[in-house]
Write an enzyme that holds these catalytic residues in place. Structure first.
Site, mmCIF file in Angstrom:
data_model
loop_
_atom_site.group_PDB
_atom_site.id
_atom_site.type_symbol
_atom_site.label_atom_id
_atom_site.label_comp_id
_atom_site.label_asym_id
_atom_site.label_seq_id
_atom_site.Cartn_x
_atom_site.Cartn_y
_atom_site.Cartn_z
ATOM 1 N N LYS A 188 -39.782 -5.808 -54.364
ATOM 2 C CA LYS A 188 -40.396 -6.896 -55.138
ATOM 3 C C LYS A 188 -41.888 -6.642 -55.311
ATOM 4 C CE LYS A 188 -42.440 -10.879 -54.614
ATOM 5 N NZ LYS A 188 -43.240 -10.926 -55.840
ATOM 6 N N GLU A 263 -48.625 -4.101 -43.631
ATOM 7 C CA GLU A 263 -49.952 -3.554 -43.947
ATOM 8 C C GLU A 263 -50.735 -4.721 -44.544
ATOM 9 O OE1 GLU A 263 -53.054 -2.451 -45.028
ATOM 10 O OE2 GLU A 263 -52.141 -1.686 -46.854
ATOM 11 N N CYS A 297 -57.734 -3.611 -49.322
ATOM 12 C CA CYS A 297 -57.682 -3.865 -47.878
ATOM 13 C C CYS A 297 -58.645 -2.949 -47.129
ATOM 14 C CB CYS A 297 -56.256 -3.697 -47.368
ATOM 15 S SG CYS A 297 -55.535 -2.118 -47.802
ATOM 16 N N GLU A 395 -61.647 -11.741 -45.049
ATOM 17 C CA GLU A 395 -61.507 -10.810 -46.164
ATOM 18 C C GLU A 395 -61.850 -11.543 -47.458
ATOM 19 O OE1 GLU A 395 -57.461 -9.478 -46.952
ATOM 20 O OE2 GLU A 395 -58.209 -7.426 -46.989
#
Ligand code: NDP
Length: 501
Positions: A188, A263, A297, A395
């Site tokens: 997906k 991840e 990331c 983040e």
């Protein structure tokens, strides 16, 4: 900054209609249609079926059947390898089309998208090599009557869920290794950037991957992604995305104890000592912060500069960052493209506002840019950031660089480690001892020394702590998609429980 004009490449452009791939058949699905508006151009570029739970169940059933009845898991490693190599050739042949889709759907610069496609094709070739080398172990040291053999078996059906920031590259960090191991899959992609993954479906069919081995669903995470994480017929989940959804995925997987590979996010420090080659570092700082608009990331979003060089280095970074070319993602000279959605742009802006309120200074940028269409953000630098500010810990996922300072090596390591993430880090110094001391003490899955964000298919990638679980790439990547089975074999007369010993 010039006003945005619709690029020539989109003048006669017609939005592309995609379908999902379930059991080798392209299908519209039962749900409505999702439209993707290009973040850099403001026009609809793709339409996808909004997959439903029922679509996910059909895809999982197809993958289950393809695993349980073969032929994919029982083919030889060489046969699977040849198909993966053919897929790599087809990816290379269709690289411009794939890069174009990633560029218009994600807003990343076209030159960068092309680079990612080159890297992705290389990963497929690397995984193809590993497909032939997957093997277990044997123990001939257990005595005359015993031989131990440890088999590596494909784990089964794998759900692969990917985000929007590197659509083709991230699926390529997962799928070829799962296929090399003999697994079957349900994939997906993000609802925002599904195009290149669906073209990959065409490529895999052409390369000879049998029906049901790779199923590709489009739609939203809660509707179509969630069943992929709970269904009892799924054996493993490989997920890349936010730490929040990663946590939810792990909780969902716990119900049936699926293996999980995650991840997740990062808040990656670059620690810089006064003896570093500052010219090299300044280039890496700008690259690390603004590559993929910071929607990465691995972004080098946290500079930890030695106090003695901090103001000079910050000024030089600001000077170089002000020259970064922001603009139309399709312009080959663009370096910093569009922000993925208007909502995300707002979220980035709020981080900057809050940091300024908390006492940080905006040394560069800080504002959204109006280029006529789409959403863009100026390269931004925040100085005077303290380790406990949200912008130093969370983040941002945008082109925002935070500058912190340190005085001793221990303090630099302490600041680097004082957050929940541990994906990557870098250390800059000409002194070997300094690099190794920091490299060994920083808790991150990758530590670069005198460079930033380099990578190779051979090198494992993944995070410590809340940056994730498991590693992608590298020679163990295929093993991640396997179970081990012990064959404990006996020869000769057996000394049983009731027999004399
Ligand atoms: P998400 O974690 O929301 O999305 C990643 C993938 O998970 C997408 O395919 C998404 O589907 C899917 N998903 C969402 N909810 C569920 C669910 N309940 N069950 C199963 N799958 C689900 O990340 P976003 O893309 O929304 O980005 C948000 C933030 O995440 C970013 O701002 C950034 O901080 C971080 N991020 C980190 C990435 C990394 O590489 N580490 C990559 C991307 C984001 P869909 O979006 O189609 O609904």
């Amino acid at each position: 900054m010039t006003a945005h004009v619709k690029p020539k490449a989109l003048e006669n452009f017609k939005a592309r209609d995609f379908r999902m791939l379930i059991d080798g058949v392209w299908t519209e699905g039962a749900g409505p249609v999702l439209e993707r508006v290009a973040p850099g151009h403001g026009i609809v570029v793709s339409r996808y079926p909004a997959g439903t739970k029922a679509d996910a169940e059909r895809a999982i059933a197809a993958a289950r059947k393809a695993f349980d009845h073969g032929p994919w898991p029982t083919m030889t490693g060489a046969e699977r390898s040849n198909i993966l190599l053919k897929a790599a050739d087809l990816i290379a042949a269709r690289a411009d089309e794939l890069a174009f889709l990633d560029c218009i759907e994600s807003g990343k610069p076209i030159s960068q998208a092309k680079g990612e496609l080159g890297g992705a094709a290389d990963i497929w070739r690397y995984a193809a090599a590993l497909a032939r080398d997957l093997h277990g172990e044997s123990y001939n040291t257990l005595g005359e009557g015993t031989l131990g053999v440890v088999l590596r078996e494909a784990i089964g059906v794998v759900s692969i869920i990917t985000p929007w920031n590197f659509p083709f590259l991230i699926v390529s960090q997962k799928l070829p290794f799962a296929l090399a191991a003999g697994c079957t899959t349900v994939v997906k992609p993000s609802e925002l950037t599904s195009g290149s993954t669906l073209v990959l479906g065409e490529i895999l069919i052409e390369a000879g991957v049998p029906a049901g081995v790779v199923n590709i669903l489009t739609g939203t995470g809660p509707e179509v992604g969630a069943p992929m994480t709970t269904h009892p017929d799924v054996d493993m989940i490989s997920f890349t995305g936010s730490t929040g959804v990663g946590r939810l995925t792990m909780a969902n997987a716990a119900q049936t104890l699926k293996k999980v590979s995650l991840e997740l996010g990062g808040k990656n420090p670059q620690i810089v000592f006064p003896d570093a080659n500052l010219d090299e570092f300044i280039d890496a700082a700008v690259f690390g912060a603004y590559f993929n608009a910071g929607e990465c990331c691995n972004a080098g979003s946290r500079l930890i500069l030695h106090k003695s060089i901090a103001s000079e280095v910050t000024a030089r970074i600001a000077d170089l960052a002000s020259k970064v070319k922001v603009g139309d993602p399709l312009d080959p000279t663009t370096q910093l493209g569009a922000i993925i959605t208007p909502q995300h742009l707002e979220k980035i802006g709020a981080f900057v506002t809050d940091a300024a309120k908390a006492g940080a200074s905006v040394a560069l940028g800080g504002e959204a840019l109006d280029l006529g269409l789409g959403q863009f953000m100026a390269p931004t630098i925040l100085s005077g950031v303290l380790p406990d500010m949200a912008v130093a810990r969370e983040e941002v996922f945008g082109p925002v660089l935070s500058v912190l300072t340190f005085e001793t090596t221990e303090e630099a390591i302490r600041i680097a480690n004082a957050i929940d993430y541990g994906l990557s880090a870098s250390v800059w110094s000409r002194d070997f001892d300094t690099c190794l001391t920091v490299g060994r003490k920083v808790r991150a899955g990758t530590v670069w020394m005198n460079t930033f964000m380099d990578g190779a298919s051979e090198l494992p990638f993944g995070g410590y702590r809340q940056s994730g679980l498991g590693r992608e790439l590298g020679r163990h990547a295929v093993e991640d998609y396997t179970e081990t089975k012990t064959l404990n074999m006996h020869m000769g007369a057996r000394t049983g429980w009731w027999m004399p010993r």
